[in-house]
Structures are given as structure tokens and as C-alpha cells.
Write an enzyme that holds these catalytic residues in place. Structure first.
Site, mmCIF file in Angstrom:
data_model
loop_
_atom_site.group_PDB
_atom_site.id
_atom_site.type_symbol
_atom_site.label_atom_id
_atom_site.label_comp_id
_atom_site.label_asym_id
_atom_site.label_seq_id
_atom_site.Cartn_x
_atom_site.Cartn_y
_atom_site.Cartn_z
ATOM 1 N N HIS A 194 67.403 -65.503 -30.702
ATOM 2 C CA HIS A 194 68.315 -64.431 -30.300
ATOM 3 C C HIS A 194 68.751 -64.644 -28.868
ATOM 4 O O HIS A 194 67.996 -65.149 -28.035
ATOM 5 C CB HIS A 194 67.688 -63.050 -30.485
ATOM 6 N N HIS A 239 67.408 -68.169 -40.396
ATOM 7 C CA HIS A 239 66.142 -68.011 -39.671
ATOM 8 C C HIS A 239 65.821 -69.294 -38.906
ATOM 9 O O HIS A 239 65.389 -70.291 -39.476
ATOM 10 C CB HIS A 239 64.988 -67.657 -40.599
#
Ligand code: 5GP
Ligand code: ZN
Length: 121
Positions: free
Chosen positions: A106, A52
């Protein structure tokens, strides 16, 4: 915790751990690639680290090798989708002005058509 970001609420972490299904294109121990649910072009894949990381502003020195491996994987994912030779665009949004919606790093791989010369809307 109003206004604070909580990892346990992260949509892409939920996709990584299988809590939310995704249409997977590629996966290994540290990278996942899946089709975008709302594609902007015939091919629209999201490539994410399983770690993350919020966005490029959140990168630490220790993430250098991981980011290198993600970029090395992007042409292989483009090849899986059949757009490597035709070409494609790789985009990452970072922060408010970019319109970043999901606070988990992303890379969008977008292609499958002639994209035109505009990258800023
Ligand atoms: P951003 O605007 O943060 O750069 O991009 C987020 C992307 O995630 C958008 O293109 C959006 O369509 C995609 N997305 C949002 N929710 C989901 C989901 O549940 N599944 C998949 N596959 N993509 C999603
Ligand atoms: Zn996350």
C-alpha cells in the site's frame, strides 16, 4: 501455520472483496484507494493493488506495469482529495524495521497540511 502469512487473513484483501467496509476514494479493475481509518494528517489515503503483493520486496517483473499505473493514478487521487497543487507525501513501508503493519502493498498519500521536513521518526 504459526508465523506464516496466510492470504485469506489479509485485511486489505478483505477490504477489496467487501468483507470489511472502507471509505472508498477511487476504484478500478486493479486499484483501490480508501481513507485510512487512523489518519496521520487531514488527508490520508491508502492506494493498493487488488493483486495480493506483500510489499515492494515481493514485486515481480510482471508487476512493473501495475506499479506504473498505480503511480500514474496517485496524482489523480490527490486531485480528488483537493491536495494535488498544495502537495503531499507518498510513503510505502516495507518489512519489520519500517513498521509495516498490513502485509499487503500500500502507498500512503498524506497531506492537507504542511508536513514539515522529517520523513524519519
Ligand atoms: P502500514 O503501517 O502497514 O504502512 O500502514 C497500515 C495502515 O492501515 C495504517 O495507517 C492503518 O491506520 C491502516 N489501517 C489498518 N486497518 C485499517 C482498516 O481496517 N481500514 C482502513 N481504512 N485502514 C486501516
Ligand atoms: Zn492482501
Amino acid at each position: 501455520m504459526k508465523g506464516r502469512y496466510r492470504i485469506e487473513d489479509c485485511l486489505f484483501c478483505k477490504i477489496i472483496n467487501g468483507e470489511i467496509p472502507s471509505d472508498k476514494v477511487y476504484e478500478d479493475e486493479e486499484i483501490l484507494a480508501f481513507n485510512d481509518i487512523n489518519p496521520a494528517a487531514p488527508v490520508h489515503v491508502l492506494v493498493i493493488p487488488k493483486k495480493h503483493i506483500i510489499n515492494v520486496n515481493d514485486l515481480k517483473n510482471e508487476d512493473e506495469a501495475l506499479i506504473g499505473r498505480i503511480f500514474a493514478k496517485i496524482p489523480q487521487i490527490a486531485e480528488i482529495k483537493g491536495i494535488k497543487e498544495a502537495g503531499y507525501r507518498v510513503i510505502t513501508n516495507c518489512g519489520k524495521d519500517s513498521g509495516q503493519e498490513v502485509m499487503h502493498l500500500h502507498f500512503h498519500i498524506i497531506g492537507g497540511k504542511v508536513l514539515g521536513d522529517k520523513i524519519v521518526g
